[in-house]
Design a protein around this motif. Sequence first.
Motif, PDB file in Angstrom:
ATOM      1  N   LEU A 112     -11.560  -3.378  14.874  1.00 15.44           N
ATOM      2  CA  LEU A 112     -12.450  -2.238  14.653  1.00 15.44           C
ATOM      3  C   LEU A 112     -12.042  -1.011  15.454  1.00 15.44           C
ATOM      4  N   ASP A 113     -11.307  -1.209  16.555  1.00 10.52           N
ATOM      5  CA  ASP A 113     -10.920  -0.091  17.417  1.00 10.52           C
ATOM      6  C   ASP A 113      -9.607   0.549  16.989  1.00 10.52           C
ATOM      7  N   ALA A 114      -8.935  -0.023  16.005  1.00 12.09           N
ATOM      8  CA  ALA A 114      -7.611   0.476  15.618  1.00 12.09           C
ATOM      9  C   ALA A 114      -7.721   1.826  14.909  1.00 12.09           C
ATOM     10  N   ASP A 115      -6.939   2.787  15.358  1.00 15.57           N
ATOM     11  CA  ASP A 115      -6.875   4.096  14.704  1.00 15.57           C
ATOM     12  C   ASP A 115      -5.821   4.021  13.605  1.00 15.57           C
ATOM     13  N   MET A 116      -6.272   4.009  12.365  1.00 13.44           N
ATOM     14  CA  MET A 116      -5.373   3.825  11.238  1.00 13.44           C
ATOM     15  C   MET A 116      -4.979   5.136  10.566  1.00 13.44           C
ATOM     16  N   SER A 117      -5.439   6.265  11.089  1.00  6.09           N
ATOM     17  CA  SER A 117      -5.217   7.537  10.409  1.00  6.09           C
ATOM     18  C   SER A 117      -3.733   7.859  10.251  1.00  6.09           C
ATOM     19  N   GLY A 118      -2.940   7.621  11.301  1.00  4.93           N
ATOM     20  CA  GLY A 118      -1.512   7.901  11.210  1.00  4.93           C
ATOM     21  C   GLY A 118      -0.822   7.016  10.195  1.00  4.93           C
ATOM     22  N   PHE A 119      -1.235   5.754  10.140  1.00  7.30           N
ATOM     23  CA  PHE A 119      -0.638   4.843   9.160  1.00  7.30           C
ATOM     24  C   PHE A 119      -1.034   5.225   7.743  1.00  7.30           C
ATOM     25  N   HIS A 120      -2.279   5.647   7.555  1.00  8.73           N
ATOM     26  CA  HIS A 120      -2.686   6.073   6.219  1.00  8.73           C
ATOM     27  C   HIS A 120      -1.902   7.312   5.770  1.00  8.73           C
ATOM     28  N   ALA A 121      -1.596   8.199   6.710  1.00  8.66           N
ATOM     29  CA  ALA A 121      -0.760   9.359   6.376  1.00  8.66           C
ATOM     30  C   ALA A 121       0.639   8.893   5.967  1.00  8.66           C
ATOM     31  N   LEU A 122       1.134   7.839   6.627  1.00  5.77           N
ATOM     32  CA  LEU A 122       2.430   7.277   6.269  1.00  5.77           C
ATOM     33  C   LEU A 122       2.405   6.738   4.838  1.00  5.77           C
ATOM     34  N   LEU A 123       1.314   6.056   4.468  1.00  5.97           N
ATOM     35  CA  LEU A 123       1.202   5.553   3.099  1.00  5.97           C
ATOM     36  C   LEU A 123       1.232   6.687   2.092  1.00  5.97           C
ATOM     37  N   ASP A 124       0.604   7.803   2.425  1.00  5.74           N
ATOM     38  CA  ASP A 124       0.604   8.959   1.522  1.00  5.74           C
ATOM     39  C   ASP A 124       2.005   9.553   1.384  1.00  5.74           C
ATOM     40  N   ALA A 125       2.805   9.448   2.459  1.00  6.25           N
ATOM     41  CA  ALA A 125       4.146  10.051   2.456  1.00  6.25           C
ATOM     42  C   ALA A 125       5.209   9.130   1.865  1.00  6.25           C
ATOM     43  N   ASP A 126       4.917   7.830   1.745  1.00  6.74           N
ATOM     44  CA  ASP A 126       5.882   6.862   1.221  1.00  6.74           C
ATOM     45  C   ASP A 126       5.325   6.302  -0.084  1.00  6.74           C
ATOM     46  N   PRO A 127       5.704   6.873  -1.219  1.00  3.23           N
ATOM     47  CA  PRO A 127       5.087   6.471  -2.490  1.00  3.23           C
ATOM     48  C   PRO A 127       5.347   5.009  -2.854  1.00  3.23           C
ATOM     49  N   VAL A 128       6.473   4.448  -2.436  1.00  2.14           N
ATOM     50  CA  VAL A 128       6.760   3.047  -2.765  1.00  2.14           C
ATOM     51  C   VAL A 128       5.830   2.119  -1.989  1.00  2.14           C
ATOM     52  N   LEU A 129       5.785   2.313  -0.688  1.00  2.00           N
ATOM     53  CA  LEU A 129       4.889   1.494   0.124  1.00  2.00           C
ATOM     54  C   LEU A 129       3.433   1.752  -0.259  1.00  2.00           C
ATOM     55  N   GLY A 130       3.107   3.030  -0.474  1.00  2.00           N
ATOM     56  CA  GLY A 130       1.748   3.376  -0.848  1.00  2.00           C
ATOM     57  C   GLY A 130       1.320   2.733  -2.152  1.00  2.00           C
ATOM     58  N   SER A 131       2.224   2.648  -3.106  1.00  2.00           N
ATOM     59  CA  SER A 131       1.904   2.030  -4.386  1.00  2.00           C
ATOM     60  C   SER A 131       1.677   0.533  -4.236  1.00  2.00           C
ATOM     61  N   LEU A 136      -4.902  -1.727  -0.441  1.00  2.00           N
ATOM     62  CA  LEU A 136      -5.415  -2.448   0.727  1.00  2.00           C
ATOM     63  C   LEU A 136      -5.940  -1.498   1.797  1.00  2.00           C
ATOM     64  N   ARG A 137      -5.932  -0.206   1.528  1.00  2.00           N
ATOM     65  CA  ARG A 137      -6.435   0.760   2.502  1.00  2.00           C
ATOM     66  C   ARG A 137      -7.851   0.353   2.920  1.00  2.00           C
ATOM     67  N   LEU A 285      10.965  -4.250  -3.130  1.00  2.00           N
ATOM     68  CA  LEU A 285      10.300  -2.965  -3.330  1.00  2.00           C
ATOM     69  C   LEU A 285      11.282  -1.795  -3.369  1.00  2.00           C
ATOM     70  N   TYR A 286      12.293  -1.856  -2.480  1.00  5.83           N
ATOM     71  CA  TYR A 286      13.155  -0.690  -2.294  1.00  5.83           C
ATOM     72  C   TYR A 286      14.613  -0.927  -2.694  1.00  5.83           C
ATOM     73  N   HIS A 318      -0.592  -8.297   1.264  1.00 11.34           N
ATOM     74  CA  HIS A 318      -0.239  -8.215  -0.153  1.00 11.34           C
ATOM     75  C   HIS A 318       0.352  -9.539  -0.641  1.00 11.34           C
ATOM     76  N   LEU A 319       1.266 -10.127   0.135  1.00  9.47           N
ATOM     77  CA  LEU A 319       1.883 -11.395  -0.244  1.00  9.47           C
ATOM     78  C   LEU A 319       0.876 -12.528  -0.258  1.00  9.47           C
ATOM     79  N   ARG A 320      -0.021 -12.559   0.749  1.00  2.86           N
ATOM     80  CA  ARG A 320      -1.023 -13.632   0.800  1.00  2.86           C
ATOM     81  C   ARG A 320      -1.966 -13.565  -0.386  1.00  2.86           C
ATOM     82  N   GLN A 321      -2.342 -12.365  -0.773  1.00  2.00           N
ATOM     83  CA  GLN A 321      -3.214 -12.224  -1.933  1.00  2.00           C
ATOM     84  C   GLN A 321      -2.517 -12.707  -3.202  1.00  2.00           C
ATOM     85  N   LEU A 322      -1.259 -12.338  -3.364  1.00  2.43           N
ATOM     86  CA  LEU A 322      -0.513 -12.782  -4.540  1.00  2.43           C
ATOM     87  C   LEU A 322      -0.387 -14.301  -4.556  1.00  2.43           C
ATOM     88  N   ARG A 323      -0.092 -14.900  -3.392  1.00  5.14           N
ATOM     89  CA  ARG A 323       0.066 -16.351  -3.308  1.00  5.14           C
ATOM     90  C   ARG A 323      -1.246 -17.062  -3.613  1.00  5.14           C
TER      91      ARG A 323
END
Length: 331
Positions: A112-131, A136-137, A285-286, A318-323
């Motif tokens: 609950l204390d994790a600041d995820m804002s920087g990582f979410h910005a990374l997802l927005d900047a990396d369309p492959v990872l973001g897709s 899971l955001r 993915l890449y 993502h992998l665990r959900q698929l499995r």
Amino acid sequence: MRLTVDGPFDFDLTAGHLTRYRGRDGADILHEGTYYRALSHPDARPVRRMDGSVLVAAARPAPAPPGERAGEAGAGRQRGEERSALDLWIPGDGTPEEEALAARHMGWLLGLDADMSGFHALLDADPVLGSAVGPLRGLRPARAPSVFEALVQAVVGQQISAAVARTIREALVNTLGTPAEADSLTMHAFPEPAAVLDAGTDGLRALKLSTRKAEYLQEMAQRTLDGELAPERFAGLDDEAAVAALSQVRGVGRWTAAWVLLGALGRPDLLPAGDLALQRTVGALYGGGERLSEGALESFAERWRPYRGYATVYLFAHLRQLRAARQEGAR
């Protein structure tokens, strides 16, 4: 108690990740929308109540305010300012001191204390990872309560299938963990180091561990009791120094050390580049489907700094959900 969580937070994803999307994994239980945990201290001892029983905490999403869906930003709040609420309680009631202790422990476990804002910005900047993992955001980097537990989990999973590892983890917890009851559920705290030592090599081998892994767990238990694996021993170390320190423990290489520092100490940039599943996933993915080598993955993942660990958490979720979905469909 009602806890407010700043930023996107998806309870089902986070608690589901802790239980590997199966409802129960080791000491973690997700039952009818509620996450239960028999709590352990950072030194890997069970958290005890005044009567000597193990303290169990439970959490679930708080009801959404009228006109607002759960997890949705309220009126007047902008993107990135979302807030969620979590109801947390002690089954059977607890003292104020126990409630405060439970809130601290569950907050850590659920990230609950994790600041995820920087990582979410990374997802927005990396369309492959973001897709791939953007849906899971709201997943938080769920954690283990102790270095010992994270080490045991990682060592059990070395060089065997996920299904076999899960069976061994369940046997360890159910055989060596201290039992607890909550809301008609039977659960166990994660085994404390003394219980692992008392089991001996033969007792651990009876739980389907190899002789070598049983010896590793015995050494880890003793080092924990000696205070060598206390979280504060790593607090002043940078990531590379912490990996080097953990690698002094038998059975721990860079792969295991990265998982432990990510899972038990909440470090966001640890990359287990030697993980074959991660190499395959990033390659798919890449890289047109070809598995990346460890060195190639190290180089490629530089684009994710300083959130390589968070990227790993999301990719494995993502992998665990698929499995889980494949196995559910095969039933």
